[in-house]
Design a protein around this motif. Structure first.
Motif, PDB file in Angstrom:
ATOM      1  N   THR A 144      -7.997  -5.364  -5.019  1.00  0.00           N
ATOM      2  CA  THR A 144      -7.385  -5.128  -3.702  1.00  0.00           C
ATOM      3  C   THR A 144      -8.412  -4.549  -2.735  1.00  0.00           C
ATOM      4  OG1 THR A 144      -5.235  -4.755  -4.743  1.00  0.00           O
ATOM      5  CG2 THR A 144      -5.516  -3.954  -2.491  1.00  0.00           C
ATOM      6  N   ASP A 145      -9.188  -3.602  -3.212  1.00  0.00           N
ATOM      7  CA  ASP A 145     -10.244  -3.035  -2.361  1.00  0.00           C
ATOM      8  C   ASP A 145     -11.297  -4.080  -2.025  1.00  0.00           C
ATOM      9  OD1 ASP A 145      -9.193  -0.504  -2.057  1.00  0.00           O
ATOM     10  OD2 ASP A 145     -10.192   0.315  -3.830  1.00  0.00           O
ATOM     11  N   ARG A 146     -11.547  -4.988  -2.987  1.00  0.00           N
ATOM     12  CA  ARG A 146     -12.511  -6.067  -2.690  1.00  0.00           C
ATOM     13  C   ARG A 146     -11.962  -6.970  -1.589  1.00  0.00           C
ATOM     14  NH1 ARG A 146     -16.857  -8.597  -3.273  1.00  0.00           N
ATOM     15  NH2 ARG A 146     -17.085 -10.817  -3.737  1.00  0.00           N
ATOM     16  N   GLY A 147     -10.679  -7.257  -1.645  1.00  0.00           N
ATOM     17  CA  GLY A 147     -10.058  -8.059  -0.587  1.00  0.00           C
ATOM     18  C   GLY A 147     -10.149  -7.369   0.755  1.00  0.00           C
ATOM     19  N   LEU A 148      -9.915  -6.056   0.771  1.00  0.00           N
ATOM     20  CA  LEU A 148      -9.986  -5.291   2.021  1.00  0.00           C
ATOM     21  C   LEU A 148     -11.404  -5.207   2.561  1.00  0.00           C
ATOM     22  CD1 LEU A 148      -7.465  -2.449   1.172  1.00  0.00           C
ATOM     23  CD2 LEU A 148      -7.246  -4.121   3.029  1.00  0.00           C
ATOM     24  N   SER A 149     -12.398  -5.376   1.674  1.00  0.00           N
ATOM     25  CA  SER A 149     -13.782  -5.362   2.150  1.00  0.00           C
ATOM     26  C   SER A 149     -14.073  -6.594   3.009  1.00  0.00           C
ATOM     27  CB  SER A 149     -14.755  -5.307   0.957  1.00  0.00           C
ATOM     28  OG  SER A 149     -14.777  -6.542   0.253  1.00  0.00           O
ATOM     29  N   PHE A 150     -13.275  -7.637   2.842  1.00  0.00           N
ATOM     30  CA  PHE A 150     -13.416  -8.848   3.663  1.00  0.00           C
ATOM     31  C   PHE A 150     -12.552  -8.771   4.916  1.00  0.00           C
ATOM     32  CE2 PHE A 150     -14.655 -10.328  -0.558  1.00  0.00           C
ATOM     33  CZ  PHE A 150     -15.810 -11.036  -0.273  1.00  0.00           C
ATOM     34  N   ASP A 151     -11.400  -8.090   4.800  1.00  0.00           N
ATOM     35  CA  ASP A 151     -10.486  -7.978   5.938  1.00  0.00           C
ATOM     36  C   ASP A 151      -9.726  -6.661   5.800  1.00  0.00           C
ATOM     37  OD1 ASP A 151      -8.668  -8.205   7.958  1.00  0.00           O
ATOM     38  OD2 ASP A 151      -7.743 -10.074   7.264  1.00  0.00           O
ATOM     39  N   LYS A 152     -10.218  -5.644   6.469  1.00  0.00           N
ATOM     40  CA  LYS A 152      -9.664  -4.288   6.294  1.00  0.00           C
ATOM     41  C   LYS A 152      -8.263  -4.125   6.881  1.00  0.00           C
ATOM     42  CE  LYS A 152     -11.947  -2.396  10.414  1.00  0.00           C
ATOM     43  NZ  LYS A 152     -12.911  -1.370  10.908  1.00  0.00           N
ATOM     44  N   GLU A 153      -7.815  -5.079   7.707  1.00  0.00           N
ATOM     45  CA  GLU A 153      -6.479  -4.979   8.293  1.00  0.00           C
ATOM     46  C   GLU A 153      -5.517  -6.028   7.734  1.00  0.00           C
ATOM     47  OE1 GLU A 153      -6.783  -5.038  12.527  1.00  0.00           O
ATOM     48  OE2 GLU A 153      -7.692  -3.039  12.630  1.00  0.00           O
ATOM     49  N   ASN A 154      -5.897  -6.607   6.611  1.00  0.00           N
ATOM     50  CA  ASN A 154      -5.048  -7.628   5.999  1.00  0.00           C
ATOM     51  C   ASN A 154      -3.786  -6.976   5.433  1.00  0.00           C
ATOM     52  OD1 ASN A 154      -4.103  -9.272   3.522  1.00  0.00           O
ATOM     53  ND2 ASN A 154      -5.445 -10.702   4.601  1.00  0.00           N
ATOM     54  N   LYS A 155      -2.624  -7.393   5.923  1.00  0.00           N
ATOM     55  CA  LYS A 155      -1.357  -6.754   5.536  1.00  0.00           C
ATOM     56  C   LYS A 155      -1.029  -6.951   4.064  1.00  0.00           C
ATOM     57  CE  LYS A 155       0.703  -7.006  10.176  1.00  0.00           C
ATOM     58  NZ  LYS A 155      -0.471  -7.589  10.846  1.00  0.00           N
ATOM     59  N   MET A 156      -1.370  -8.116   3.520  1.00  0.00           N
ATOM     60  CA  MET A 156      -1.092  -8.361   2.111  1.00  0.00           C
ATOM     61  C   MET A 156      -1.842  -7.371   1.217  1.00  0.00           C
ATOM     62  SD  MET A 156      -1.765 -11.853  -0.125  1.00  0.00           S
ATOM     63  CE  MET A 156      -3.535 -11.869   0.218  1.00  0.00           C
ATOM     64  N   PHE A 157      -3.133  -7.181   1.508  1.00  0.00           N
ATOM     65  CA  PHE A 157      -3.941  -6.253   0.715  1.00  0.00           C
ATOM     66  C   PHE A 157      -3.481  -4.804   0.924  1.00  0.00           C
ATOM     67  CE2 PHE A 157      -7.419  -9.616   1.251  1.00  0.00           C
ATOM     68  CZ  PHE A 157      -7.169 -10.171  -0.002  1.00  0.00           C
ATOM     69  N   LEU A 158      -3.182  -4.458   2.172  1.00  0.00           N
ATOM     70  CA  LEU A 158      -2.771  -3.076   2.463  1.00  0.00           C
ATOM     71  C   LEU A 158      -1.449  -2.733   1.785  1.00  0.00           C
ATOM     72  CD1 LEU A 158      -3.756  -2.798   6.239  1.00  0.00           C
ATOM     73  CD2 LEU A 158      -4.734  -1.486   4.341  1.00  0.00           C
ATOM     74  N   PHE A 159      -0.499  -3.650   1.821  1.00  0.00           N
ATOM     75  CA  PHE A 159       0.775  -3.376   1.170  1.00  0.00           C
ATOM     76  C   PHE A 159       0.594  -3.249  -0.344  1.00  0.00           C
ATOM     77  CE2 PHE A 159       4.540  -5.110  -1.031  1.00  0.00           C
ATOM     78  CZ  PHE A 159       5.348  -3.997  -0.865  1.00  0.00           C
ATOM     79  N   ALA A 160      -0.233  -4.145  -0.913  1.00  0.00           N
ATOM     80  CA  ALA A 160      -0.491  -4.068  -2.351  1.00  0.00           C
ATOM     81  C   ALA A 160      -1.138  -2.735  -2.707  1.00  0.00           C
ATOM     82  CB  ALA A 160      -1.398  -5.219  -2.777  1.00  0.00           C
ATOM     83  N   LYS A 161      -2.089  -2.311  -1.874  1.00  0.00           N
ATOM     84  CA  LYS A 161      -2.751  -1.031  -2.160  1.00  0.00           C
ATOM     85  C   LYS A 161      -1.761   0.120  -2.068  1.00  0.00           C
ATOM     86  CE  LYS A 161      -6.818   1.740  -1.156  1.00  0.00           C
ATOM     87  NZ  LYS A 161      -8.152   1.791  -0.533  1.00  0.00           N
ATOM     88  N   SER A 162      -0.894   0.074  -1.070  1.00  0.00           N
ATOM     89  CA  SER A 162       0.146   1.098  -0.927  1.00  0.00           C
ATOM     90  C   SER A 162       1.001   1.182  -2.190  1.00  0.00           C
ATOM     91  CB  SER A 162       1.022   0.761   0.288  1.00  0.00           C
ATOM     92  OG  SER A 162       2.237   1.474   0.265  1.00  0.00           O
ATOM     93  N   SER A 163       1.399   0.043  -2.736  1.00  0.00           N
ATOM     94  CA  SER A 163       2.254   0.004  -3.925  1.00  0.00           C
ATOM     95  C   SER A 163       1.516   0.483  -5.169  1.00  0.00           C
ATOM     96  CB  SER A 163       2.779  -1.419  -4.146  1.00  0.00           C
ATOM     97  OG  SER A 163       3.559  -1.839  -3.039  1.00  0.00           O
ATOM     98  N   ILE A 164       0.248   0.070  -5.291  1.00  0.00           N
ATOM     99  CA  ILE A 164      -0.539   0.495  -6.460  1.00  0.00           C
ATOM    100  C   ILE A 164      -0.743   2.003  -6.438  1.00  0.00           C
ATOM    101  CG2 ILE A 164      -2.761   0.302  -7.643  1.00  0.00           C
ATOM    102  CD1 ILE A 164      -2.953  -2.553  -6.359  1.00  0.00           C
ATOM    103  N   LEU A 165      -1.100   2.534  -5.273  1.00  0.00           N
ATOM    104  CA  LEU A 165      -1.315   3.981  -5.148  1.00  0.00           C
ATOM    105  C   LEU A 165      -0.035   4.752  -5.472  1.00  0.00           C
ATOM    106  CD1 LEU A 165      -3.492   4.000  -1.901  1.00  0.00           C
ATOM    107  CD2 LEU A 165      -4.266   4.589  -4.209  1.00  0.00           C
ATOM    108  N   LEU A 166       1.107   4.196  -5.085  1.00  0.00           N
ATOM    109  CA  LEU A 166       2.384   4.831  -5.412  1.00  0.00           C
ATOM    110  C   LEU A 166       2.590   4.860  -6.923  1.00  0.00           C
ATOM    111  CD1 LEU A 166       5.156   5.976  -4.479  1.00  0.00           C
ATOM    112  CD2 LEU A 166       5.974   3.594  -4.404  1.00  0.00           C
ATOM    113  N   ASN A 167       2.275   3.744  -7.574  1.00  0.00           N
ATOM    114  CA  ASN A 167       2.491   3.629  -9.019  1.00  0.00           C
ATOM    115  C   ASN A 167       1.544   4.498  -9.837  1.00  0.00           C
ATOM    116  OD1 ASN A 167       4.692   1.827  -9.021  1.00  0.00           O
ATOM    117  ND2 ASN A 167       3.346   0.080  -8.698  1.00  0.00           N
TER     118      ASN A 167
END
Length: 403
Positions: free
Chosen positions: A270-293
């Motif tokens: 997910t962080d690798r994906g964000l390194s290509f697009d830091k405002e990508n909603k798909m990656f940000l939401f996934a990161k939010s969920s992973i951090l919660l878990n």
């Protein structure tokens, strides 16, 4: 004398068979020469091969069969050239059958004459001229969604590269269509949901760089059907590395890492994906969920807030942030139960109420945005209203989750 009688009887039984065979071959030649009833000529020759195993090595039968097919091919080719009405599917199937017959002839020829087959040079020269039509035929059947026929034709096209009768053409290095043919064969296998067919030419198909992403997808799906988890994940990882913004590889890989509880790996991609697009909603939401878990609640809230700032109509970031605050409150309650210091308990109580108050607007907003998800917001709001002593709201939510 007894042996002589047996031999005589055997010869007498063979002679009528030979006469019948010669008659059948003569009839087939007549059909071929006339250019009419070519299908009947084919049936005669096929029956000769089926009815007597000795005929399998009779090269004349294969030669006549090829001539019958060649007449059909020439007739169809002429009509296509003149743009006259013709059964295009039959034309390409005839081309495929011409390869089948001469390949059988070459096999027989090799058995009879070893490494100096008599007919190979002529056969390979004829088929080399026809071979492009195998490619076009495969493409024709793909367009018609006849994936099985298309696959068989592409399969024959590709196998030519490994056949001794075509060795001097060196198709593997000289044919620019090999990669595309391999891709389409792989595609047909994928559409047919047959892993073996999908994977047979997948390595060659990967050389078609313009379609590499699709090929990796087909490979992954084939491995999934085969329950080959190692290769499935390998194909996904390879695809994600090459195409991190693909809507196929990342979600599939994330699903696998989440289901197998490999959340560190999930966060890494997910962080690798964000390194290509830091405002990508798909990656940000996934990161939010992973951090919660993984219990990194403050980071989860920060990422969720950034998503809400981009688009406050997204429901799940509100749920994640609200849940993070509730989990922090639960942790605080656990620590409070172990404390005996009254001042510390009082301070913790204030912090606890603050966490519930912070969770409240997120969960109420999530309820508005996702009214059908009451199994998620119902218990959360029940807990919040209870802790904050919000009587009217508590009674309402109590009725809702009791239904």
């Amino acid at each position: 004398m007894r042996k002589l009688i047996l031999i005589t009887l055997l010869l007498l039984s063979i002679t009528p068979c030979l006469r019948a065979q010669r008659k059948q071959l003569s009839q087939a030649r007549s059909y071929i020469k006339s250019g009419k009833d070519l299908d009947k000529a084919e049936k005669i020759l096929q029956e000769l091969l089926r009815s007597d195993s000795a005929n399998i090595t009779n090269t004349k039968i294969y030669q006549l069969w090829y001539q019958a097919l060649q007449k059909q091919y020439d007739s169809g080719n002429e009509k296509l050239y003149l743009k006259q009405q013709y059964d295009t599917a039959a034309f390409f199937k005839t081309t495929d059958k011409m390869f089948e017959v001469l390949e059988k002839l070459d096999s027989v020829d090799t058995v009879l004459n070893g490494d100096r087959p008599k007919f190979r040079a002529r056969s390979s020269a004829d088929l080399n001229k026809l071979r492009p039509n195998l490619y076009f035929g495969g493409a024709f059947f793909v367009r018609k969604a006849d994936y099985k026929t298309a696959y068989l034709i592409f399969d024959r096209y590709l196998k030519c590269a490994d056949m001794p009768m075509f060795a001097h053409y060196d198709y593997a290095n000289t044919d620019r269509r090999m990669e595309q043919a391999a891709y389409w064969a792989t595609y047909c296998g994928y559409k047919l949901k047959v892993p073996e067919m999908t994977l047979r030419y997948s390595d060659k198909a990967l050389a078609d760089t313009a379609r590499m992403g699709q090929t990796l997808k087909y490979m992954a799906e084939a491995y999934l059907i085969d329950e080959d988890t190692v290769d499935y994940v390998s194909a996904l990882e390879r695809g994600f590395e090459k195409y991190p913004m693909s809507l196929y590889f990342y979600p599939k890989l994330l699903e696998y890492y989440t289901v197998t509880n490999k959340l560190d790996s999930a966060l890494l991609i997910t962080d690798r994906g964000l390194s290509f697009d830091k405002e990508n909603k798909m990656f940000l939401f996934a990161k939010s969920s992973i951090l919660l878990n993984v219990g990194r609640y403050d980071e989860c809230i920060a990422v969720s807030d950034s998503l809400i700032a981009m688009n406050d109509s997204l429901g799940e970031p509100h749920f994640n942030a609200g849940t993070a605050y509730l989990n922090k409150a639960l942790d605080k309650e656990t620590s409070m139960s172990k404390s005996l210091d009254r001042n510390e308990i009082r301070k913790n109580k204030e912090t606890l109420m603050s966490l519930y108050r912070k969770a409240l607007p997120y969960m109420e907003k999530y309820r508005v945005l996702a009214p059908k998800e009451k199994r998620k917001w119902g218990p959360a709001l029940y807990r919040i209203y209870l802790q904050l002593n919000m009587g009217r709201q508590f009674e309402e939510i109590d009725k809702i989750i009791s239904e």
